[in-house]
Design a protein around this motif. Structure first.
Motif, PDB file in Angstrom:
ATOM      1  N   GLY A  18    -169.384 -98.839  23.506  1.00 47.97           N
ATOM      2  CA  GLY A  18    -167.951 -98.778  23.780  1.00 47.97           C
ATOM      3  C   GLY A  18    -167.136 -99.213  22.583  1.00 47.97           C
ATOM      4  O   GLY A  18    -166.126 -98.620  22.243  1.00 47.97           O
ATOM      5  N   PHE A  19    -167.581-100.244  21.898  1.00 46.72           N
ATOM      6  CA  PHE A  19    -166.856-100.740  20.727  1.00 46.72           C
ATOM      7  C   PHE A  19    -166.852 -99.711  19.620  1.00 46.72           C
ATOM      8  O   PHE A  19    -165.831 -99.395  19.058  1.00 46.72           O
ATOM      9  CB  PHE A  19    -167.484-102.044  20.226  1.00 46.72           C
ATOM     10  N   SER A  20    -168.018 -99.130  19.332  1.00 46.68           N
ATOM     11  CA  SER A  20    -168.071 -98.178  18.225  1.00 46.68           C
ATOM     12  C   SER A  20    -167.299 -96.909  18.548  1.00 46.68           C
ATOM     13  O   SER A  20    -166.684 -96.322  17.669  1.00 46.68           O
ATOM     14  CB  SER A  20    -169.517 -97.860  17.862  1.00 46.68           C
ATOM     15  N   ASN A  21    -167.287 -96.457  19.811  1.00 49.65           N
ATOM     16  CA  ASN A  21    -166.507 -95.273  20.167  1.00 49.65           C
ATOM     17  C   ASN A  21    -165.021 -95.536  20.002  1.00 49.65           C
ATOM     18  O   ASN A  21    -164.279 -94.685  19.525  1.00 49.65           O
ATOM     19  CB  ASN A  21    -166.797 -94.844  21.606  1.00 49.65           C
ATOM     20  N   HIS A  22    -164.548 -96.724  20.407  1.00 50.41           N
ATOM     21  CA  HIS A  22    -163.134 -97.053  20.236  1.00 50.41           C
ATOM     22  C   HIS A  22    -162.780 -97.106  18.757  1.00 50.41           C
ATOM     23  O   HIS A  22    -161.759 -96.579  18.337  1.00 50.41           O
ATOM     24  CB  HIS A  22    -162.813 -98.390  20.901  1.00 50.41           C
ATOM     25  N   GLN A  23    -163.630 -97.711  17.956  1.00 53.27           N
ATOM     26  CA  GLN A  23    -163.365 -97.789  16.527  1.00 53.27           C
ATOM     27  C   GLN A  23    -163.357 -96.403  15.902  1.00 53.27           C
ATOM     28  O   GLN A  23    -162.550 -96.112  15.046  1.00 53.27           O
ATOM     29  CB  GLN A  23    -164.406 -98.683  15.833  1.00 53.27           C
ATOM     30  N   ALA A  24    -164.283 -95.532  16.333  1.00 47.56           N
ATOM     31  CA  ALA A  24    -164.313 -94.176  15.790  1.00 47.56           C
ATOM     32  C   ALA A  24    -163.066 -93.407  16.190  1.00 47.56           C
ATOM     33  O   ALA A  24    -162.533 -92.616  15.429  1.00 47.56           O
ATOM     34  CB  ALA A  24    -165.552 -93.441  16.289  1.00 47.56           C
ATOM     35  N   ALA A  25    -162.586 -93.637  17.403  1.00 52.17           N
ATOM     36  CA  ALA A  25    -161.412 -92.919  17.894  1.00 52.17           C
ATOM     37  C   ALA A  25    -160.168 -93.298  17.125  1.00 52.17           C
ATOM     38  O   ALA A  25    -159.359 -92.453  16.767  1.00 52.17           O
ATOM     39  CB  ALA A  25    -161.208 -93.201  19.376  1.00 52.17           C
ATOM     40  N   THR A  26    -159.985 -94.579  16.873  1.00 53.50           N
ATOM     41  CA  THR A  26    -158.745 -95.033  16.267  1.00 53.50           C
ATOM     42  C   THR A  26    -158.899 -95.423  14.806  1.00 53.50           C
ATOM     43  O   THR A  26    -157.929 -95.524  14.092  1.00 53.50           O
ATOM     44  CB  THR A  26    -158.192 -96.258  17.018  1.00 53.50           C
ATOM     45  N   ASP A  27    -160.119 -95.654  14.381  1.00 55.79           N
ATOM     46  CA  ASP A  27    -160.404 -96.090  13.015  1.00 55.79           C
ATOM     47  C   ASP A  27    -159.503 -97.250  12.616  1.00 55.79           C
ATOM     48  O   ASP A  27    -158.936 -97.266  11.533  1.00 55.79           O
ATOM     49  CB  ASP A  27    -160.269 -94.917  12.055  1.00 55.79           C
ATOM     50  N   GLY A  28    -159.348 -98.181  13.536  1.00 57.38           N
ATOM     51  CA  GLY A  28    -158.560 -99.373  13.230  1.00 57.38           C
ATOM     52  C   GLY A  28    -157.083 -99.268  13.557  1.00 57.38           C
ATOM     53  O   GLY A  28    -156.352-100.230  13.385  1.00 57.38           O
TER      54      GLY A  28
END
Length: 187
Positions: free
Chosen positions: A46-56
């Motif tokens: 879940g964390f990596s998908n959120h980071q990939a979606a928004t890239d910070g």
């Protein structure tokens, strides 16, 4: 603690440790390990998908109180269906510095608010928000895209997934503009 055995069984599935830990049974230890592994996979995925979606990029809460740069309207014949309707551009304080000087400093944020239009009695009114585009300037981190990171959020603030390829297309299109910004401040 005493470990007796570890390995694979005949069915190629993991055979659990035979462990004794001061009062805990082997079954309890195995269940705790399974829970720890499953929990780690779920949380990290879940964390990596959120980071990939928004890239910070975080949703820019309160952006409607920032400086309103300009608005435009794209009618129903515009080829880009996703941007038809009202389009409002907002900038934070650092973004406003960029509009005034022509060079956007790191920390500048520009929001492109896309609102659907409803036609009533010879005029158009704003309806629901379609989505927002967000540009965040960090010239070190996003050097390859002119110093800008690109993101999008649904009307409910959920981040849209933008692949690296999609962000590169954003940057390639914006590269034709001074410091990658299409809009100009309209006082």
């Amino acid at each position: 603690m005493h470990i007796h055995n570890f390995g694979w069984n005949k069915n190629n599935s993991v055979r659990f440790f035979t462990i004794s830990i001061y009062g805990s049974t082997t079954k309890e230890i195995a269940l705790k390990k399974i829970f720890a592994v499953v929990f780690s996979v779920v949380v990290l995925s879940g964390f990596s998908n959120h980071q990939a979606a928004t890239d910070g990029i975080s949703y820019p809460e309160g952006f409607r109180k920032w400086t309103h740069i300009k608005s435009n309207f794209l009618d129903s014949t515009h080829p880009n269906v996703k941007y038809r309707g009202f389009n409002h551009v907002y900038a934070n304080d650092k973004g406003m510095q960029g509009y005034e000087t022509g060079i956007f400093p790191d920390g500048a944020i520009i929001v492109f608010d896309v609102i659907e239009a409803v036609h009533k009695n010879n005029h158009s009114e704003e309806a629901k928000r379609n989505h927002i585009d967000v540009m965040v300037k960090d010239s070190t981190k996003f050097f390859s895209t002119g110093g800008w990171n690109f993101g999008q959020f649904e009307a409910d603030k959920t981040p849209r997934v933008l692949t690296k390829e999609m962000k590169t297309k954003c940057a390639d299109c914006h590269a034709s503009q001074k410091d990658y910004v299409f809009s100009e401040f309209r006082p």
